[in-house]
Write an enzyme that holds these catalytic residues in place. Structure first.
Site, PDB file in Angstrom:
ATOM      1  N   ASN A 175      -7.355   0.181   6.673  1.00  0.00           N
ATOM      2  CA  ASN A 175      -7.878  -0.489   5.297  1.00  0.00           C
ATOM      3  C   ASN A 175      -7.030  -1.632   4.729  1.00  0.00           C
ATOM      4  O   ASN A 175      -7.461  -2.430   3.567  1.00  0.00           O
ATOM      5  CB  ASN A 175      -7.868   0.825   4.427  1.00  0.00           C
ATOM      6  N   ASP A 176      -5.814  -1.635   5.496  1.00  0.00           N
ATOM      7  CA  ASP A 176      -4.837  -2.824   4.671  1.00  0.00           C
ATOM      8  C   ASP A 176      -5.262  -4.075   5.393  1.00  0.00           C
ATOM      9  O   ASP A 176      -4.424  -5.022   5.305  1.00  0.00           O
ATOM     10  CB  ASP A 176      -3.581  -2.353   4.918  1.00  0.00           C
ATOM     11  N   ASP A 197       0.656  -1.210   0.047  1.00  0.00           N
ATOM     12  CA  ASP A 197      -0.042  -0.010   0.044  1.00  0.00           C
ATOM     13  C   ASP A 197       1.145   1.257   0.198  1.00  0.00           C
ATOM     14  O   ASP A 197       1.833   1.274   0.507  1.00  0.00           O
ATOM     15  CB  ASP A 197      -1.045  -0.123   1.164  1.00  0.00           C
ATOM     16  N   LYS A 238     -11.535  16.016 -13.096  1.00  0.00           N
ATOM     17  CA  LYS A 238     -10.108  16.038 -12.894  1.00  0.00           C
ATOM     18  C   LYS A 238      -9.665  17.290 -12.776  1.00  0.00           C
ATOM     19  O   LYS A 238      -8.395  17.846 -13.289  1.00  0.00           O
ATOM     20  CB  LYS A 238      -9.262  15.438 -14.029  1.00  0.00           C
ATOM     21  N   ASP A 258      -5.874   5.919  -3.456  1.00  0.00           N
ATOM     22  CA  ASP A 258      -5.721   7.191  -3.750  1.00  0.00           C
ATOM     23  C   ASP A 258      -6.101   7.228  -5.402  1.00  0.00           C
ATOM     24  O   ASP A 258      -6.585   6.262  -6.107  1.00  0.00           O
ATOM     25  CB  ASP A 258      -3.960   7.475  -3.908  1.00  0.00           C
ATOM     26  N   ARG A 314       3.791  15.520  -9.568  1.00  0.00           N
ATOM     27  CA  ARG A 314       2.552  15.625  -9.856  1.00  0.00           C
ATOM     28  C   ARG A 314       2.237  16.992 -10.652  1.00  0.00           C
ATOM     29  O   ARG A 314       2.385  17.994 -10.031  1.00  0.00           O
ATOM     30  CB  ARG A 314       1.724  15.540  -8.475  1.00  0.00           C
ATOM     31  N   ASP A 328      -0.028  -0.329   6.246  1.00  0.00           N
ATOM     32  CA  ASP A 328       0.005   0.548   7.764  1.00  0.00           C
ATOM     33  C   ASP A 328      -1.188   0.811   8.225  1.00  0.00           C
ATOM     34  O   ASP A 328      -1.250   1.347   9.164  1.00  0.00           O
ATOM     35  CB  ASP A 328       1.063   1.466   7.389  1.00  0.00           C
TER      36      ASP A 328
END
Length: 1068
Positions: A808-809, A403, A569, A699, A617, A805
């Site tokens: 959700n993992d 993740d 976007k 993400d 980005r 971590d």
């Protein structure tokens, strides 16, 4: 109220009976006590509500309707409870074939006709094996219980008519800053002036962007929080489900005239495991315990059985087959005379040493040693082994699923699984000139010159407007101002111990200001504008304030905001400058959509590609000036579109697009997500080791793609295929065909498209994905991550390792063959549920390359040597029985047979867990050594057959040698053969060891000393003391031992000389 409830059900599209709930309030805050409440359910199944989930109604201001029971709101990562511990541990042990075999073997000794010796010779070894296992499992369960208790022991308070009552689910520590929401709630009110709050949801959905949440309108207008207890209202909520991105419900206030009905959506929720960023929020609890969204997206913990253990179990089945064959042959050679079926059973018992009972305990003790070595490694500090049953799995990982999100803190520096939670503004590109980190002082000087060369205010703008050609300073100023205004960032002021919050907010104290936003990118942009002189100092829902380098405050009115969405976007904002009345429309977004919005230019596409290749980005920033008439016309059409009942979204988008034409391109911005230390070399090491890395993140697609490039998960020479969004079978088929034509191409796919592909073309998609050098799955739900892991295991048959971590993992970590959790500041859910816990991603390289490799090779050598030890004595028994007319008489009695596998040979054989073929530095420098293990060569049918042949050879040589060289008495055969057997085992251990450790030498000498001592003390029972003291005994034992070991040493030398293994080339 049945008519009103029926109307609520109609509004939310639900049918069926409602369940009444009792009033519960939650107050999660920063800087004040975090308050939450839940009713603890009694332990019986009826109270826990073990029925299908149904919609519910939760009442406020109705004391007579408090009959709703909620599940216990606790975290439980334990595999067993008090009642299931012993049955569960025993079941997990006896499902191994050889453990079940030895249980039946020990029980058979209660039958007189089958008894071959004392009961303790069978029950003591079995009891010792089970005791070691039970103690180990109990220790792990106790540690797990203590960790869960620490998490569950949090101070809480409850809002009642009498005030706030403090308490705890158990005794616990008090926390007040950035406290997590403990239950799923509806957001009722906040203390924030802007009437909203931000949430961090990384532990729930993996997204690092902060989410904006809005309270129920009518409850937010109440004067105080205590007034919530005076109104008569209720919340109607849908049944508990796993969807963390959607919610359907209604809020109804009955004591107003007319009654108020408000629809509730995801914007009005506060899910458990999220973090309130600031202020105080009050909510009503909907779901707790197993009904939480976060819990329903988490699979139950399971007992993992390593592939190595399954392979060993398979080998023992082969040995059992050999045992049956040998027993049948012995009886057949007797022509099945007499009670032959009892003879078969006696031979099965006699040759039972073929399956070594000590194998399981040796391997289990070896796992404990491996775990201890991992914890003590100073180069990976803080590493914790939470499951000591699968360390060998670390040495055979083929797929690593990691993740991107999650927080780790060390010396107050935050970092995520792959990246740090630290966005850095790297580049500003104006088309003709670009500014990097080393030239930001030039940008600052341009801003200072603009605001100091002439008087600030209208004169500045008039001067700039009258220029025919804009100067570089004015271009830089326009770009910086656009970046400082076009965002959703809110400055928040906190007390710093010297200045209180109110004073800091009044004077815009820099030391007390922090920024909140739904995206870390936006925070980085605003922080950068502050560093160059234009500071965001204030904002509410309708206005924004900027401070110039000279301290002057620029006021802007926010007329409209168009938030960023995954589909559009881009985001936009329309502001009015209070000093001049100018109206400006600012917009920023991804280059793919902004290219068609801005005016024609010849540099946008090229520069965006260059910055993206650097892992930045990229955002395109543009503006458009509007007259008052243009804005009024737009506003009228925009309001009318928002009031439409049909096709509202389409009409609103059409109105906004009417503004998005021929916009002036101002600049490009490049923001970098800082990687953790040594992430790139670690990923390169894993690739060289033959491990394919998949990144599964919640993400956005652009964020995930940039991170993959920045971390060099995708190399510069590899192409990236972005799997376009598909919604049906036909689109998925076309896109898969397009992807099939690509070669050596990394794949980037969203969770929605992945779900469609797995629904219709699961086999085809997994086949193509497994051929990719790297795969990035973005917008992944927690259950999707676990599904991908499961599919990889089923389709490839290879071992998987999941690294994460966040909460959700957890499902992914528990589903993988080997789960690794990264401990972080944002919580320990992943760390608690993982098999191994590390503090930084770079530690994963050493965990796999060094400890995983050593654990697997050591266990392989240990298991084969234990099998060799048992096969040697079984071969001797077979030779002895065949020579003496196939009699089912044991060669060695009582203590000798137990001592052979314990005090005489246990320490040297077990010392193999300290052996290593190369130094740890060499294993890290040459990860290709790890690739050799993926084929399972250290423990294969080939190596097993080689050790079986060695055992048969040595056992036959020792037994025939003893029979040929003994003189007159049977006890001489026992003395010669057993002594030769012990010496042979000690020499074989010495020949097997590749790197000597001082404990190995101690083990060899200790075992030899124990045997010599037993010759003295046991001579009256098993030996002839006068014979063993003669020179004849010594030379016979020496000759037999040399004949059994010397040829093997010669063969080993020749093999290393002419066909050396890969590791020997590095150590020579």
């Amino acid at each position: 109220h049945s008519a009103k409830r029926a109307e609520c059900r109609r509004l939310v599209g639900q049918k069926g009976k409602t369940r009444l709930g009792n009033r519960q309030k939650l107050n999660a805050s920063t800087g004040v006590d975090n308050i939450y409440s839940f009713h603890r359910c009694c332990e019986c199944l009826r109270c826990c509500g073990r029925r299908d989930p149904r919609p519910r109604t939760v009442w406020l201001g109705h004391p007579e309707k408090r009959d709703q029971r909620y599940p216990r709101n606790v975290i439980n990562n334990q595999k067993y409870n008090f009642f299931t511990f012993l049955p569960g541990v025993l079941f997990n042990q006896f499902k191994y074939f050889f453990n079940l075999y030895f249980l039946l073997l020990a029980c058979s000794q209660f039958v007189v006709e089958m008894r071959l010796g004392a009961l303790y010779t069978y029950w003591v070894p079995l009891g010792f094996v089970l005791a070691v296992t039970v103690i180990r499992e109990a220790a792990e369960e106790i540690r797990c219980y203590m960790r869960d208790k620490e998490v569950n022991s949090q101070i809480y308070s409850k809002l009642t008519a009498r005030g706030r009552l403090r308490g705890s689910s158990t005794a616990g520590a008090r926390r007040s800053v950035n406290q997590r929401v403990p239950a799923d709630m509806i957001f009722l009110r906040t203390s924030e002036k802007n009437g909203s709050c931000f949430l961090r949801t990384d532990q729930l959905d993996g997204e690092t962007d902060w989410k904006l949440r809005l309270p129920v309108t009518c409850t937010q207008r109440l004067p105080t929080a205590s007034d919530l207890l005076q109104i008569r209202s209720y919340v109607y909520a849908e049944e508990p489900n796993i969807d963390i991105h959607n919610f359907v419900g209604t809020f109804t206030r009955e004591d107003s005239d007319p009654s108020v009905n408000e629809s509730l959506s995801i914007e009005n929720t506060l899910w458990a495991s999220t973090v309130i960023a600031s202020g105080t929020v009050v909510g009503v609890v909907l779901y707790t315990g197993r009904e939480l969204r976060s819990v329903m997206n988490t699979s139950n913990p399971r007992s993992k059985i390593g592939l190595f253990d399954l392979e060993v179990n398979c080998l023992t089945k082969i040995l059992f087959g050999a045992l049956v064959v040998v027993s049948l042959v012995m009886v057949a050679l007797q022509h099945f005379a007499g009670r032959w079926y009892l003879q078969i059973i006696r031979f099965l018992l006699l040759f039972s040493n073929i399956i070594p009972i000590s194998l399981r305990v040796n391997l289990d003790m070896g796992k404990i040693v491996y775990s201890w070595v991992i914890r003590r490694d100073s180069k990976i500090p803080g590493t914790v082994v939470r499951s000591s049953t699968i360390p060998e799995q670390l040495g055979r990982i083929s797929y690593l699923l990691t993740d991107k999100t999650g927080i780790y803190v060390e010396n107050t520096v935050w970092s995520r699984t792959l990246t740090q939670n630290e966005m850095v503004f790297k580049r500003l590109h104006l088309g003709t000139v670009a500014y990097g980190l080393d030239s930001m002082d030039e940008v600052q000087s341009h801003i200072f010159s603009i605001y100091t060369s002439v008087t600030e205010g209208p004169l500045l703008r008039l001067t700039l407007a009258t220029k025919v050609r804009k100067t570089m300073s004015s271009r830089v100023h326009e770009a910086v101002k656009a970046i400082a205004l076009c965002h959703n960032v809110t400055p928040v002021y906190e007390s710093n111990g010297v200045t209180d919050q109110a004073e800091a907010e009044r004077h815009y104290e820099d030391s007390c200001r922090v920024y909140q936003a739904s995206s870390p990118d936006e925070v980085a942009l605003v922080q950068w504008t502050e560093s160059v002189g234009l500071t965001l100092v204030g904002r509410d829902q309708s206005s924004m304030q900027l401070r110039t380098p000279g301290g002057h405050i620029l006021n802007f009115t926010i007329l409209q905001i168009f938030p960023f969405t995954y589909e559009s976007k881009r985001m936009g904002i329309i502001v009015r400058d209070e000093s001049t009345g100018e109206i400006t429309f600012y917009m920023k977004g991804a280059d793919v959509v902004m290219a068609g919005i801005v005016q024609y230019n010849d540099w946008l596409e090229e520069e965006c590609g260059n910055m993206a290749r650097e892992g930045l980005r990229v955002l395109v920033v543009a503006k458009k000036s509007l007259t008052e008439e243009q804005y009024q016309d737009f506003e009228a059409r925009y309001v009318q579109a928002k009031l439409s009942v049909h096709d509202r979204s389409l009409k609103v988008a059409t109105v906004i697009e009417s503004l998005e034409m021929e916009m002036e391109l101002l600049c490009l911005t490049g923001v970098e997500d800082q990687l953790q230390a040594d992430v790139r070399p670690t990923l390169e090491t894993l690739r060289n080791a033959g491990i394919k890395v998949w990144m599964l993140t919640g993400d956005k697609l652009e964020t995930a793609t940039c991170t993959a490039k920045n971390a060099h998960l995708v190399t510069r020479t590899q192409d990236i295929h972005i799997f376009r969004l598909v919604t049906n079978r036909g689109e998925a088929h076309l896109e898969l065909n397009a992807f099939r034509r690509k070669h050596d191409c990394a794949l980037v796919i969203s969770g929605d498209s992945l779900e469609v592909c797995l629904k219709y073309y699961e086999y085809e998609f997994m086949e193509l994905a497994c051929q990719c050098p790297a795969v990035v799955c973005c917008r992944c739900a927690p259950t999707q991550k676990a599904q991908i892991v499961r599919l990889l295991q089923e389709r490839t048959g290879k071992l998987t390792c999941a690294v994460g971590d966040g909460g959700n993992d957890v499902s992914m970590i528990q589903e993988a063959d080997c789960g690794v959790g990264v401990e972080g500041k944002e919580g320990k859910q992943a760390s608690l549920a993982a098999d191994f816990s590390i503090t930084q991603f770079k530690h994963l390289g050493r965990l796999l390359m060094v400890h995983g490799r050593n654990s697997y090779k050591r266990s392989a050598a240990l298991s084969q040597f234990v099998i060799h030890r048992s096969l040697c004595i079984s071969t001797m028994q077979a030779v002895f029985s065949s020579v003496f007319y196939f009699a089912s008489v044991p060669l060695y009695q009582g203590f000798l047979i137990i001592g052979y596998s314990t005090i005489y040979t246990m320490f040297p054989v077990f010392s193999l867990v300290l052996d290593k073929d190369v130094k740890s530095e060499v294993a890290m420098l040459y990860p290709e050594l790890y690739k050799d293990l993926l084929k399972g060569r250290p423990l294969s049918y080939k190596t097993f057959l080689i050790w079986v042949l060695i055992s048969i050879y040595q056992g036959s040589i020792i037994m025939y040698g003893a029979l040929l060289l003994f003189e007159s008495e049977f006890v001489h055969i026992v003395a010669i053969s057993f002594t030769s057997l012990i010496l042979t085992e000690l020499l074989m251990v010495a020949l097997t060891i590749q790197t000597w450790h001082w404990l190995m030498i101690v083990a060899e000498l200790l075992s030899l000393s124990c045997y010599i001592a037993s010759l003295v003390f046991l001579h009256e029972v098993f030996y002839d003391v006068y014979f063993i003291a003669t020179l004849s005994f010594l030379w016979k034992v020496t000759v037999i031992t040399l004949v059994s070991c010397l040829p093997l040493y010669v063969l080993k030398y020749l093999r290393r000389r002419f066909s050396p293994p890969s590791y020997s080339k590095l150590t020579s």
